[in-house]
Motif scaffolding. Structure first.
Motif, mmCIF file in Angstrom:
data_model
loop_
_atom_site.group_PDB
_atom_site.id
_atom_site.type_symbol
_atom_site.label_atom_id
_atom_site.label_comp_id
_atom_site.label_asym_id
_atom_site.label_seq_id
_atom_site.Cartn_x
_atom_site.Cartn_y
_atom_site.Cartn_z
ATOM 1 N N MET A 33 25.730 83.088 49.401
ATOM 2 C CA MET A 33 24.570 83.429 48.579
ATOM 3 C C MET A 33 23.362 82.567 48.939
ATOM 4 N N SER A 34 23.580 81.265 49.130
ATOM 5 C CA SER A 34 22.460 80.399 49.501
ATOM 6 C C SER A 34 21.923 80.772 50.880
ATOM 7 N N ARG A 35 22.822 81.204 51.767
ATOM 8 C CA ARG A 35 22.394 81.639 53.104
ATOM 9 C C ARG A 35 21.535 82.902 52.994
ATOM 10 N N ARG A 36 21.933 83.832 52.124
ATOM 11 C CA ARG A 36 21.132 85.039 51.930
ATOM 12 C C ARG A 36 19.742 84.694 51.382
ATOM 13 N N PHE A 37 19.691 83.711 50.484
ATOM 14 C CA PHE A 37 18.401 83.294 49.930
ATOM 15 C C PHE A 37 17.485 82.788 51.036
ATOM 16 N N VAL A 38 17.995 81.882 51.888
ATOM 17 C CA VAL A 38 17.179 81.330 52.974
ATOM 18 C C VAL A 38 16.749 82.438 53.931
ATOM 19 N N HIS A 39 17.673 83.353 54.227
ATOM 20 C CA HIS A 39 17.382 84.470 55.133
ATOM 21 C C HIS A 39 16.233 85.321 54.587
ATOM 22 N N GLU A 86 32.555 80.416 56.484
ATOM 23 C CA GLU A 86 33.806 80.486 57.233
ATOM 24 C C GLU A 86 33.669 81.270 58.537
ATOM 25 N N ARG A 87 32.890 82.361 58.515
ATOM 26 C CA ARG A 87 32.795 83.185 59.712
ATOM 27 C C ARG A 87 31.943 82.506 60.775
ATOM 28 N N ASN A 88 32.190 82.861 62.008
ATOM 29 C CA ASN A 88 31.471 82.291 63.143
ATOM 30 C C ASN A 88 30.202 83.105 63.377
ATOM 31 N N SER A 89 29.052 82.545 63.041
ATOM 32 C CA SER A 89 27.792 83.275 63.154
ATOM 33 C C SER A 89 26.699 82.367 63.697
ATOM 34 N N TYR A 90 25.891 82.942 64.598
ATOM 35 C CA TYR A 90 24.722 82.242 65.116
ATOM 36 C C TYR A 90 23.440 82.895 64.609
ATOM 37 N N GLY A 91 23.527 83.489 63.422
ATOM 38 C CA GLY A 91 22.383 84.201 62.869
ATOM 39 C C GLY A 91 21.145 83.344 62.701
ATOM 40 N N THR A 92 21.319 82.048 62.350
ATOM 41 C CA THR A 92 20.149 81.196 62.152
ATOM 42 C C THR A 92 19.467 80.844 63.465
ATOM 43 N N VAL A 93 20.164 81.011 64.582
ATOM 44 C CA VAL A 93 19.554 80.835 65.899
ATOM 45 C C VAL A 93 18.926 82.141 66.360
ATOM 46 N N VAL A 94 19.616 83.249 66.097
ATOM 47 C CA VAL A 94 19.138 84.554 66.552
ATOM 48 C C VAL A 94 17.881 84.974 65.791
ATOM 49 N N PHE A 95 17.768 84.557 64.541
ATOM 50 C CA PHE A 95 16.594 84.918 63.733
ATOM 51 C C PHE A 95 15.289 84.494 64.429
ATOM 52 N N PRO A 96 15.122 83.220 64.816
ATOM 53 C CA PRO A 96 13.878 82.869 65.525
ATOM 54 C C PRO A 96 13.776 83.505 66.908
ATOM 55 N N ILE A 97 14.916 83.815 67.540
ATOM 56 C CA ILE A 97 14.849 84.557 68.811
ATOM 57 C C ILE A 97 14.243 85.931 68.573
ATOM 58 N N ALA A 98 14.662 86.587 67.479
ATOM 59 C CA ALA A 98 14.091 87.888 67.132
ATOM 60 C C ALA A 98 12.594 87.775 66.869
ATOM 61 N N LEU A 99 12.189 86.679 66.237
ATOM 62 C CA LEU A 99 10.757 86.486 65.988
ATOM 63 C C LEU A 99 10.002 86.261 67.295
ATOM 64 N N LEU A 100 10.605 85.525 68.227
ATOM 65 C CA LEU A 100 9.979 85.359 69.549
ATOM 66 C C LEU A 100 9.750 86.717 70.209
ATOM 67 N N PHE A 101 10.760 87.575 70.146
ATOM 68 C CA PHE A 101 10.641 88.927 70.701
ATOM 69 C C PHE A 101 9.470 89.666 70.062
ATOM 70 N N CYS A 102 9.381 89.599 68.742
ATOM 71 C CA CYS A 102 8.317 90.314 68.032
ATOM 72 C C CYS A 102 6.938 89.721 68.302
#
Length: 370
Positions: A33-39, A86-102
């Protein structure tokens, strides 16, 4: 406002979001839930950036900083509000990569495309966590497996519905297509929501943060260049759905393969046209037929890891480079990209044909080096 001042303020705003996630985690909120908030907080902050920055130069710096910090923090579980899952995720790294693309495709190359960045991050900020929350909150969300991941019909429906509404609202408020009526806006929203939902279904380990953004911005940029192409894109979408259905019915593709190949089919027909579509379909049809011919003979002679029904990963392996070159051509047209596209499918065909024909004839395997 001076961009240096905006940079300082924006950095502080993002820092407040990360700090808010840490506080929520310490107060006992589950890490998901806290991760969703930051996202959601960060995505909504990104939407406001074009109103405060004259150019994206300093935002590039912020993106690189966030990538480096999160690459360091993830394995150490620093910032538990984002990384203590628990799950293996690099979403917090991919998020700024997506912003770089945009930033590059929708601001640096053409500032008139900024609206596409804003709509894409609205969908990423709100639809993505909403789908996750709905799927995990309902007692019977209708779970299913796709490409090794557990998804739910309820979550995917929430994602699609919210993406549709956000896209329609964004087009209405930002007015990038002044000549569009309500029906046209609904058509664009349907197109964007469908592509974004497929991107979310196929995204793994946080990479949906990038695929969703690409899925949203690509058709919007095409329509920004030529608003009259809406009917062509909707026709290509319908054609891709039919293509995927037939490929599944004749057992060329499994469900994840249908989604991946459907997106690729939409791209080559809707974004590229028949000059781009013919090499892709020639590869797919001929390679699929070859995989079916003499299947029992091939299986008796060699232990095959891959079946004749291709999945999403095999679609990526065979068509991923070609698809990436086509998307590149949408944002920054260059003549050489078409020949790179054809060459990518030629290389994939050479690999597939050699495997299928070689296993059929069962000749001795030889090393090209010795």
């Amino acid at each position: 406002m001076n961009d240096l001042v905006s940079f300082a303020l924006f950095s502080g705003v993002l820092g407040l979001g990360v700090g808010g996630g840490e506080l929520l985690r310490k107060l006992g909120l589950r890490s998901e839930m806290s991760r969703r908030f930051v996202h959601a907080y960060t995505g909504l902050a990104v939407i406001t950036a074009p109103y405060f920055f004259e150019s994206p130069d300093l935002i590039y710096l912020l993106c690189v900083t966030f990538i480096a910090v999160n690459l360091w923090a993830i394995p150490r579980r620093v910032f538990k509000g984002m990384h203590d899952i628990e799950r293996n995720s690099y979403g917090t790294v991919v998020f700024p990569i997506a912003l770089l693309f945009c930033l590059w495709t929708c601001w640096t190359l053409d500032p008139g495309r900024v609206f596409a960045l804003q709509i894409a991050f609205a969908v990423l900020a709100l639809s993505d966590p909403l789908a996750s929350w709905v799927g995990s909150s309902l007692p019977r969300p209708g779970r299913f497996e796709i490409d090794g991941q557990t998804k739910s019909w309820a979550g995917s429906s929430a994602f699609f519905g919210s993406a549709f509404v956000l896209t329609a609202a964004g087009l209405t408020v930002l007015e990038p297509f002044p000549g569009y009526g309500a029906g046209d806006i609904a058509g664009v929203a349907l197109l964007v929501a469908t592509l974004a939902t497929v991107a979310e279904l196929l995204g793994r380990r946080g990479w949906d943060n990038l695929t969703i953004v690409v899925a949203v911005t690509t058709p919007l940029v095409v329509l920004h260049s030529d608003p009259a192409r809406l009917s062509d894109l909707l026709t290509a979408l319908a054609w891709a759905v039919g293509f995927g259905g037939v490929a599944f019915a004749v057992r060329f593709l499994n469900p994840s393969g249908v989604l991946a190949a459907g997106v690729l089919a939409f791209a080559v027909v809707g974004l590229g046209g028949w000059d781009w579509a013919l090499p892709g379909f020639a590869f797919f049809m001929l390679s699929s037929v070859l995989s079916k011919i003499g299947r029992k003979r091939k299986l008796s002679g060699v232990q095959q890891e891959k079946g004749s029904r291709r999945d999403a990963r095999q679609v990526y392996a065979n068509g991923g480079v070609a698809g990436a070159l086509l998307v590149w051509h949408v944002f920054d047209p260059q003549p050489w990209l078409y020949w790179g596209f054809v060459g990518a499918f030629a290389a994939a065909a050479a690999d597939t044909w050699s495997s299928e024909i070689g296993t059929y004839f069962r000749a001795p395997t030889r090393s090209v080096w010795t």
